[in-house]
Design an enzyme around this catalytic site. Sequence first.
Site, short mmCIF file in Angstrom:
data_model
loop_
_atom_site.label_atom_id
_atom_site.label_comp_id
_atom_site.label_asym_id
_atom_site.label_seq_id
_atom_site.Cartn_x
_atom_site.Cartn_y
_atom_site.Cartn_z
N GLY A 641 38.31 39.27 38.94
CA GLY A 641 38.73 40.59 39.39
C GLY A 641 40.06 40.52 40.10
O GLY A 641 40.78 39.52 40.03
N TYR A 643 40.68 40.57 43.37
CA TYR A 643 40.73 39.75 44.58
C TYR A 643 39.76 38.57 44.53
O TYR A 643 39.63 37.85 45.53
CB TYR A 643 40.39 40.60 45.81
N GLY A 644 39.07 38.35 43.44
CA GLY A 644 38.11 37.27 43.43
C GLY A 644 37.76 36.82 42.03
O GLY A 644 38.12 37.45 41.02
N ASP A 760 32.56 53.69 42.79
CA ASP A 760 33.25 52.92 41.74
C ASP A 760 32.30 52.65 40.58
O ASP A 760 32.15 51.51 40.14
CB ASP A 760 33.79 51.61 42.32
#
Length: 975
Positions: A641, A643-644, A760
């Site tokens: 993703g 940020y990870g 989301d």
Amino acid sequence: MVNKLPQEFRRYQRNRNQLRHILRETQRVLEVICVENIFPGENIIGELLPAWTLNKITHILENSPAIVVFGQNSKAKAALVNCLVGTDVLPLATGSWRWIKLAHGQTNHVSLTLGLEYEVVENFQANEKPWSTLSVEDLTESGCQDPSCPTVLEVKLDQPNLKDGVQIFVVPDVGAVKILAKGTLSILPIFLYALGEEPLTEQNIQELRELKETYPYNSVLFVSSLGRITLDSLDAELTESEQHRLHVESNDSSGHQKDESGTHVDQISSLGLTWLEQLTSLGFLRLQESAEVDRATWLVGGEYANTSSLVASCKKTERILFFIRGSLQSYLVNTCNYINEVHTTSLRKFILIAFDMAREIQITPRRILYAQQKETELYASLMKVVSDKQEELTEMIQGIIQEMKDEVSEASVETFQYQSAPFSDTERREWSATVREATIEVQRIVLSRLGERVAKELVNSINCLRETFFGTLERCLLSLEKSCEHDSSLSASDALQQILSAAYNVELHNSSPSLIHSFLERLRQLFKTMPLLWSPTPTLDAFWRRKVTIDILNSLSAARLARSISTQFRDKVKSSHDTFQTALKSLENHYSGKLERTEEQRVAIRKYHAPRLAKLALESTSMCDMVRYGIPHQGKEIGRGQYGVVFACDGWGGAPGPCAVKSVVPPDEKHWNDLAMEFYYTRSIPDHKRIVKLRGSVIDHSYGGGCGYGAAVLLITDRMTRDLYCGIRAGLSWLERIQIAIDVLEGIRFLHSQGLVHRDIKLKNVLLDMDNRAKLTDLGFCITEAMMSGSVVGTPVHMAPELLSGHYDSSVDVYAFGILFWYICAGHVRIPYAFEQFHNKEQLWSSVRKGIRPERLSHFDDECWRLMEQCWAGEPSRRPLLGAILPVLKSIQQKAERGKSFSELNESKLEDSFPSESRDPALALSQPNNQRGRLFSPLPSKRKSLRPIKSSVFPMTNIFHTSACSNFYIQMREF
């Protein structure tokens, strides 16, 4: 293995320092909240961090762990200590030894201290010449000992096993438990008990019983000082659990073999079984537990506790090390749990107060407006009553006067014995003054009685207004005035009482507004009181009073009295109305400043206090998980993703199946706070079959070679097979896709029932299991409505138009579900053409605000298309409730199960298949009951509804539509 003791203590010290930092930060945050007076009138620090909890935490964090060796005798204790230290520092001899402390030093040294604080001067043989083993004389107690402050023989050894804070205490045979309980040594005990060459004596049993009572949650490791314990011929009589509890090694040899120490095996086997029975009866061993439960640790009395066990030999150092590691972990885990409970309680309280603040900000101005409108309506109604009923009032007064005349004519003489008359029947005074006073007195009494009768009738005529306006309006005012300190002026609720009680305060006067008529009336009364020569002096008795009363009643004018009453009533109501408006204006001024302050506090809770505590909660929980289960092994990468990265993990923390590890490295404090809030919400919600379970978290401070923002947060969840994006690309049947839509809807409903908004919903955040059943994941934007700051979050294609304005509620998830349902019905993952033509998200958002939506594909059924359109309606209030969408999806699923496309079903078949009231569930979504903006519409007769609220009481619909409490009320309607 014992040489790894320093490593365990070093790890403990590192984790303890981190917990100290978390505690300090927690106290600092609570102090800031207390200073800002967010919870007025509450001792917030004492409530969220009670003294007994703080004492438990500080006791663990401020004291150092130490191995405390008990035993049957000095010889057994010496054998165990020598094994731990790695050298024969204590002699294998019996005797009455003093307290002994072994710690690391640069050189071997022996000293005697009083309670580990004051050194006692005494000559020891060990300080006079080099030594490897202490002499018995140095270890033996000398003289009388103070039981409250014992002398401790401190032995410094240059041994690697004692580095990094490792310390070992050898206790005397008597009184050791009481000394430990007093806390004078300031240690966290790790109990080892050395077993000798005989069964436990009565003194040993009494000591163990006292130890069990004093430290009920501390485990004890019983270690045999003999070479080895075997059960030989007795093994067959023990269960597998008993054998596991003993940690025995099976010995295939028989006969009278001897172990390494020369002790007969048969003797050891019998002794081991005796120990087993004795320790079981004392409650240290639990033979009924299985091996699986035995290997684990569990919560005892609310505290994490290791398991007491029996080790066959002191030479099994790996078992001793394992026990010491578990004891150190239990202290850390207990501290983490205590601190995390403070964080969880604080966050829960913050979220609740944020809900209250949001509700107060939304409701209070409307309450004031409601009170003003209702009081204005009441004032106008009262004025209208007086104006419209002038003639009725005149007729009513005439009837009352006539009734009073009849009563006076028929009444007995005793009726007119007025107690207020200042004279008796026999008195004779200056008769002109006396007649005037008596006449005035009779007139006052007559008018007061007449006024009571008129007021009673007048009150009865306006009681309907009291029932219409008074109850709800008074409660509204009282709730507003509750938090407002009144001054000496009249409050709004008191002014309202005066308005409604104006009819009781009407005073009647036998006067006329005409000055000429008033002058003539006074002149007539004067002639009546003048003495006439031919007239005898009247006797002021009951007959005279009756005559005067009838004259007064005859002189009364009903029309004049009606006008007087109307004038008085208007004046009193007008005065009370003006007072009410002034008081309400004062309330409005008071609340304008208070609500501004409340909004500032809500923003502070949402942006600063709650995220900081959530981050501390993440750190404390992560440490607990790391201590218990360690850092998960990261396998191959299965996702990535912004940020990870998501890695595969075979198993962690006792999870029943494979796990997924989401490694996130927050780049700044804002992302740290978002991640912490995500973790809190995800971990706080109950388990649900449509939400991916979060197993735990670990903060890897070694990531990037530092700590703080450079650390990596590892979130461990159950591993699924794939996400919905990959599933649709790989090809899913229509029946599987509609079932996935139902699963997603159930997951969203569950989140909303917990007061959470996902924000989301998209293909990547829907995971599928082996049976293609869906679960929601990635609650990174999930938050309660009261904590929403209006930030623009989500995936552009799935974002509702109101998200861009910053004012939105849980209906954004319904909009996102409508877009997701478009992909499910389309059967592919290509972006809708209506959205694909835009080059950036700003153009997309601008077009969405104007009403652009995904296009209808040729194979879309009318029912599915209507459902999509209603879900992505531009006005949030027109979007259907989730509970109303579910029957539509169930209907579509039933049609799919029959294997017929929607276009093949004609209207006649639909009439045969479904009841008339539910022929088209999609059309039913447009009914007011199923829309968010119609919260107070009558519910269907088949479903029990909440008690209806009268529309005249409070305009609740518009208030709750935009308030932070709307989601909660919607949940109640849906369930």
